[in-house]
Design an enzyme around this catalytic site. Structure first.
Site, PDB file in Angstrom:
ATOM      1  N   LYS A 195      -1.883  -0.307  -9.629  1.00 53.47           N
ATOM      2  CA  LYS A 195      -0.830   0.387 -10.214  1.00 53.47           C
ATOM      3  C   LYS A 195      -1.161   1.068 -11.378  1.00 53.47           C
ATOM      4  CE  LYS A 195       3.038  -2.376  -8.567  1.00 53.47           C
ATOM      5  NZ  LYS A 195       4.148  -2.964  -8.700  1.00 53.47           N
ATOM      6  N   LYS A 219       2.928   3.012   7.249  1.00 52.90           N
ATOM      7  CA  LYS A 219       4.121   2.217   7.332  1.00 52.90           C
ATOM      8  C   LYS A 219       5.396   2.713   6.477  1.00 52.90           C
ATOM      9  CE  LYS A 219       4.230  -0.836   3.443  1.00 52.90           C
ATOM     10  NZ  LYS A 219       5.184  -2.205   3.276  1.00 52.90           N
ATOM     11  N   LYS A 255       9.730   3.768   1.286  1.00 53.09           N
ATOM     12  CA  LYS A 255      10.660   4.601   0.524  1.00 53.09           C
ATOM     13  C   LYS A 255       9.553   5.672  -0.063  1.00 53.09           C
ATOM     14  CE  LYS A 255      12.276   4.309  -3.694  1.00 53.09           C
ATOM     15  NZ  LYS A 255      12.521   5.464  -4.421  1.00 53.09           N
TER      16      LYS A 255
HETATM   17  P1  ADP Z   1       6.460  -2.330   0.267  1.00 54.43           P
HETATM   18  O1  ADP Z   1       5.859  -3.693   1.064  1.00 54.43           O
HETATM   19  O2  ADP Z   1       6.357  -1.067   0.973  1.00 54.43           O
HETATM   20  O3  ADP Z   1       6.078  -2.437  -1.315  1.00 54.43           O
HETATM   21  P2  ADP Z   1       8.517  -3.903  -0.698  1.00 54.43           P
HETATM   22  O4  ADP Z   1       7.763  -4.626  -1.342  1.00 54.43           O
HETATM   23  O5  ADP Z   1      10.009  -3.281  -1.166  1.00 54.43           O
HETATM   24  O6  ADP Z   1       7.811  -2.694   0.322  1.00 54.43           O
HETATM   25  O7  ADP Z   1       8.854  -5.006   0.752  1.00 54.43           O
HETATM   26  C1  ADP Z   1       9.785  -6.061   0.586  1.00 54.43           C
HETATM   27  C2  ADP Z   1       9.293  -6.962   1.952  1.00 54.43           C
HETATM   28  O8  ADP Z   1       9.688  -6.119   3.029  1.00 54.43           O
HETATM   29  C3  ADP Z   1       8.129  -7.157   2.167  1.00 54.43           C
HETATM   30  O9  ADP Z   1       8.053  -8.561   2.594  1.00 54.43           O
HETATM   31  C4  ADP Z   1       7.313  -6.341   3.018  1.00 54.43           C
HETATM   32  O10 ADP Z   1       6.569  -7.024   3.817  1.00 54.43           O
HETATM   33  C5  ADP Z   1       8.592  -5.957   3.816  1.00 54.43           C
HETATM   34  N1  ADP Z   1       8.282  -4.635   4.363  1.00 54.43           N
HETATM   35  C6  ADP Z   1       8.152  -3.386   3.542  1.00 54.43           C
HETATM   36  N2  ADP Z   1       8.020  -2.419   4.460  1.00 54.43           N
HETATM   37  C7  ADP Z   1       8.091  -2.963   5.686  1.00 54.43           C
HETATM   38  C8  ADP Z   1       7.684  -2.193   7.068  1.00 54.43           C
HETATM   39  N3  ADP Z   1       7.331  -0.809   7.246  1.00 54.43           N
HETATM   40  N4  ADP Z   1       7.602  -2.933   7.953  1.00 54.43           N
HETATM   41  C9  ADP Z   1       7.909  -4.325   7.914  1.00 54.43           C
HETATM   42  N5  ADP Z   1       8.076  -5.062   6.893  1.00 54.43           N
HETATM   43  C10 ADP Z   1       8.020  -4.255   5.631  1.00 54.43           C
END
Ligand code: ADP
Ligand code: TRP
Length: 334
Positions: free
Chosen positions: A112, A197, A200
């Site tokens: 980060k 994947k 956002k």
């Molecule tokens: P990221 O993993 O993109 O940083 P977040 O931290 O907001 O997103 O993710 C919150 C939860 O959602 C985590 O447990 C993560 O594994 C799951 N998650 C996020 N994006 C995906 C995806 N494209 N497919 C499956 N699970 C996801």
């Protein structure tokens, strides 16, 4: 057994979050006898700058979508991190027992920091200190188990080290928690770039289906989803990443196996298939959206639930904080 799950309110939730995390958490809470604490980690979100208005909206939206997705908030304790000041208080105390070198090794911080530097943004002390606050979140409740994504494992390992170090310095105080890595059964990929994947993204949101997207927008996003050459509906991640992703989404939304889908869609056109995927996702999201909108239209109801959650959380955390103050020889009255 006590289980603690933390979620950061830093972006709009998409179907990757839903199928990859929310759905599993709801199922877990609704079927377990364990005590589950769900914390909305807004103090962690602000370790990189958040627009205040945007942040507040995300907190309500996150709560509303989790409640609408079926989290039983009478069973689980659901609250917002900043609503329990015991966490940042304990984090400060932990700061004094955590060697600086432990934090410099955290890979999330290193990643980060690099990203922020590339954008020319400041790297806050809070970002560096992030895992110590996380240790406080976990240890203050004598948590037994923390379900986490792969990227958070190092932070829970640090949490274990902090617990052990504190116990050694001041006597046995904290339970050393275990972690469980969330299985990524449904890894949802971007509809436009199916090798990446779903997430956002700043530039284009066409490949990302948000849980609160209007129904016609969801349908359009699936209609425009990239497919692959050929015309077979077959699960083959290597050669057909687009179709394979749509199949995974349909499987997650409908409960049908990939094999079932292959059989059912033999000879069916891509266009028709995409329509069906959209319909299955809409069917899952429609009732969630309806309930979430009810919650969002009545923020006082959300407040009441979160307030109750914070009170229940504080009943557990405050005695622990007092115990720590005592052990460290610090002053408090009452
Ligand atoms: P990221 O993993 O993109 O940083 P977040 O931290 O907001 O997103 O993710 C919150 C939860 O959602 C985590 O447990 C993560 O594994 C799951 N998650 C996020 N994006 C995906 C995806 N494209 N497919 C499956 N699970 C996801
Ligand atoms: N850092 C976690 C994440 O980004 C969120 C979080 C904060 C958390 N405190 C926690 C997760 C305590 C588990 C336990 O996903």
């Amino acid at each position: 057994m006590r289980v603690l799950s933390g979620i950061k309110p830093s972006g709009e939730l998409h179907i990757g979050n839903y199928f990859g995390a929310i759905k599993q958490l709801v199922e877990f809470i609704n079927t377990t006898d364990d005590e589950v604490i769900v914390m909305i980690a807004d103090l962690h979100a602000i370790t990189v700058y958040q627009d205040p208005q945007y942040l507040k909206e995300r907190i309500y939206e996150l709560a509303a979508l989790y409640f609408a997705s079926g989290i039983d908030y009478n069973k689980a304790i659901v609250f917002v991190q900043s609503d329990n000041p015991d966490h940042p208080y304990l984090a400060w105390l932990f700061d004094t027992v955590t060697p600086y070198g432990w934090l410099t090794r955290m890979t999330q911080f290193k990643d980060k920091r690099q990203k922020l530097k590339n954008y020319g943004d400041i790297v806050s002390v809070g970002l560096f200190n992030y895992p110590v606050l996380m240790a406080a979140d976990i240890l203050i409740y004598d948590t037994d188990l923390v379900p986490v994504g792969e990227d958070q494992v190092q932070h829970v390992e640090l949490t274990r080290d902090i617990a052990k170090r504190f116990n050694k310095l001041y006597g046995d105080t904290f339970k050393v928690p275990e972690y469980k890595i969330n299985k990524t059964t449904a890894r949802i990929m971007d509809l436009q770039v199916p090798t990446r994947k779903m997430s956002k993204s700043e530039e284009s949101t066409l490949g990302c289906v948000f849980m609160l997207d209007p129904i016609d927008v969801i349908v359009q996003k699936f209609k425009k989803a990239v497919t692959d050459s050929g015309h077979e509906i077959k699960f083959d991640k290597q050669n057909k990443p687009g179709i394979s992703n749509l199949m995974a989404i349909l499987s997650a939304a409908s409960g049908k196996s990939l094999k079932q889908i292959e059989e059912e869609y033999e000879g069916v056109s891509y266009a028709r298939f995409k329509q069906d995927v959209a319909e299955a996702v809409v069917e899952v999201l429609r009732p969630i959206q309806r309930k979430a909108k009810e919650f969002l239209a009545d923020p006082s109801q959300v407040d009441a639930i979160l307030h109750e959650g914070a009170e229940r959380a504080r009943e557990l955390s405050y005695p622990k904080l007092l115990e720590v103050l005592n052990k460290m020889g610090l002053y408090h009255h009452g």
